[in-house]
Design an enzyme around this catalytic site. Structure first.
Site, PDB file in Angstrom:
ATOM      1  N   CYS A  55       0.843  -1.213   0.000  1.00 26.78           N
ATOM      2  CA  CYS A  55       0.000   0.000   0.000  1.00 26.78           C
ATOM      3  C   CYS A  55       0.872   1.255   0.000  1.00 26.78           C
ATOM      4  CB  CYS A  55      -0.917   0.020   1.225  1.00 26.78           C
ATOM      5  SG  CYS A  55      -2.011  -1.407   1.298  1.00 26.78           S
ATOM      6  N   ARG A 138      -7.972  -4.427  -3.022  1.00 27.38           N
ATOM      7  CA  ARG A 138      -7.542  -3.244  -3.790  1.00 27.38           C
ATOM      8  C   ARG A 138      -8.566  -3.009  -4.907  1.00 27.38           C
ATOM      9  NH1 ARG A 138      -2.436  -2.628  -1.758  1.00 27.38           N
ATOM     10  NH2 ARG A 138      -1.615  -4.567  -0.931  1.00 27.38           N
TER      11      ARG A 138
HETATM   12  C1  BEZ Z   1       0.569  -4.599   1.798  1.00 34.28           C
HETATM   13  O1  BEZ Z   1       1.774  -4.799   1.827  1.00 34.28           O
HETATM   14  O2  BEZ Z   1       0.087  -3.531   1.420  1.00 34.28           O
HETATM   15  C2  BEZ Z   1      -0.335  -5.695   2.240  1.00 34.28           C
HETATM   16  C3  BEZ Z   1       0.029  -6.986   1.983  1.00 34.28           C
HETATM   17  C4  BEZ Z   1      -0.803  -8.013   2.418  1.00 34.28           C
HETATM   18  C5  BEZ Z   1      -1.974  -7.728   3.089  1.00 34.28           C
HETATM   19  C6  BEZ Z   1      -2.325  -6.408   3.321  1.00 34.28           C
HETATM   20  C7  BEZ Z   1      -1.517  -5.386   2.882  1.00 34.28           C
END
Ligand code: BEZ
Length: 239
Positions: A55, A138
């Protein structure tokens, strides 16, 4: 039927629907969606959680490209099921400490919605329980200036989105609207566009009265014409 029903009934707005209305608190003040955005395109997008690596890279990338989206009359609105103080702390950390692919000192100026109740995330089908019950996937909703959902993109938690593609899709949608054409695979401004038969592809081209000048047909169902990159970008960027 003895098959167990495992799918929860959830609200999932669809392409062509009016964007569901909501009021929310954001890092840039309160918003009334989509009313406050009438007259411009909006990309409403969710991310799973603040203070997570994928993110973070997405926010740095989207923020760095924000001016490009704004120039195409498109505003960005983010959302996660975190609270406002978490959002503010995360965005400050991004600005003060993060560096990624040459981007640093990145200030996120678009609103980020707090959605601790998950009301908005549920309204937009961003909670997909078999992926995660407490984090939004997402999701990306393109809402047009009339408040209609025009494109939806979903990615899972573990794969970051391609923001060049999100920009390309915006320009493709706007070009389709402006010129009454459809966009072929991998279309980019300057490539030939599809002149659709009347009533197909959701565009209202009418070739019944004879072939339009500049239209080339390879088959009765496959006609194209040229629109220069300059014409496309002038039309889109002046709005
Ligand atoms: C992230 O790195 O943004 C992420 C990865 C797995 C689950 C939730 C967020």
């Amino acid at each position: 039927m003895d098959q167990e029903v495992t799918q929860a009934v959830v609200s999932m707005p669809r392409i062509g629907d009016k964007a569901p209305e909501f009021k929310a608190k954001t890092t840039q003040g309160d918003i009334n969606f989509p009313t406050d955005y009438k007259g411009s395109w909006t990309i409403l997008f969710s991310h799973p959680a603040d203070f997570t690596p994928v993110c973070t890279t997405e926010f740095m990338t989207f923020s760095t490209m924000e001016d490009k989206f704004n120039a195409a009359n498109c505003k960005l609105v983010g959302l996660s099921v975190d609270g406002l103080y978490s959002h503010i702390a995360w965005l400050r950390t991004i600005k003060e400490k993060m560096e990624y692919k040459g981007m640093k000192d990145v200030e996120v100026n678009f609103p980020l919605i707090e959605d601790i109740t998950m009301n908005v995330a549920k309204l937009y089908g961003m909670i997909q329980p078999n992926e995660d019950t407490t984090k939004a996937v997402r999701a990306v909703f393109y809402v047009d200036p009339e408040g209609i959902i025009r494109t939806i993109v979903y990615y899972p938690l573990n794969v970051g989105r391609n923001f060049d593609e999100l920009y390309r899709a915006l320009i493709a949608l706007q070009t389709s609207d402006a010129f009454g054409v459809a966009m072929p695979a991998d279309w980019r401004p300057g490539d030939d566009v599809i002149v659709p038969p009347a009533g197909s592809c959701g565009v209202a081209a009418d070739r019944m009265g004879g072939r339009e000048e500049g239209v080339e047909c390879k088959e009765w169902f496959f006609c194209t014409k040229k629109i220069s990159e300059e014409t496309v970008m002038k039309t889109i960027l002046k709005k």
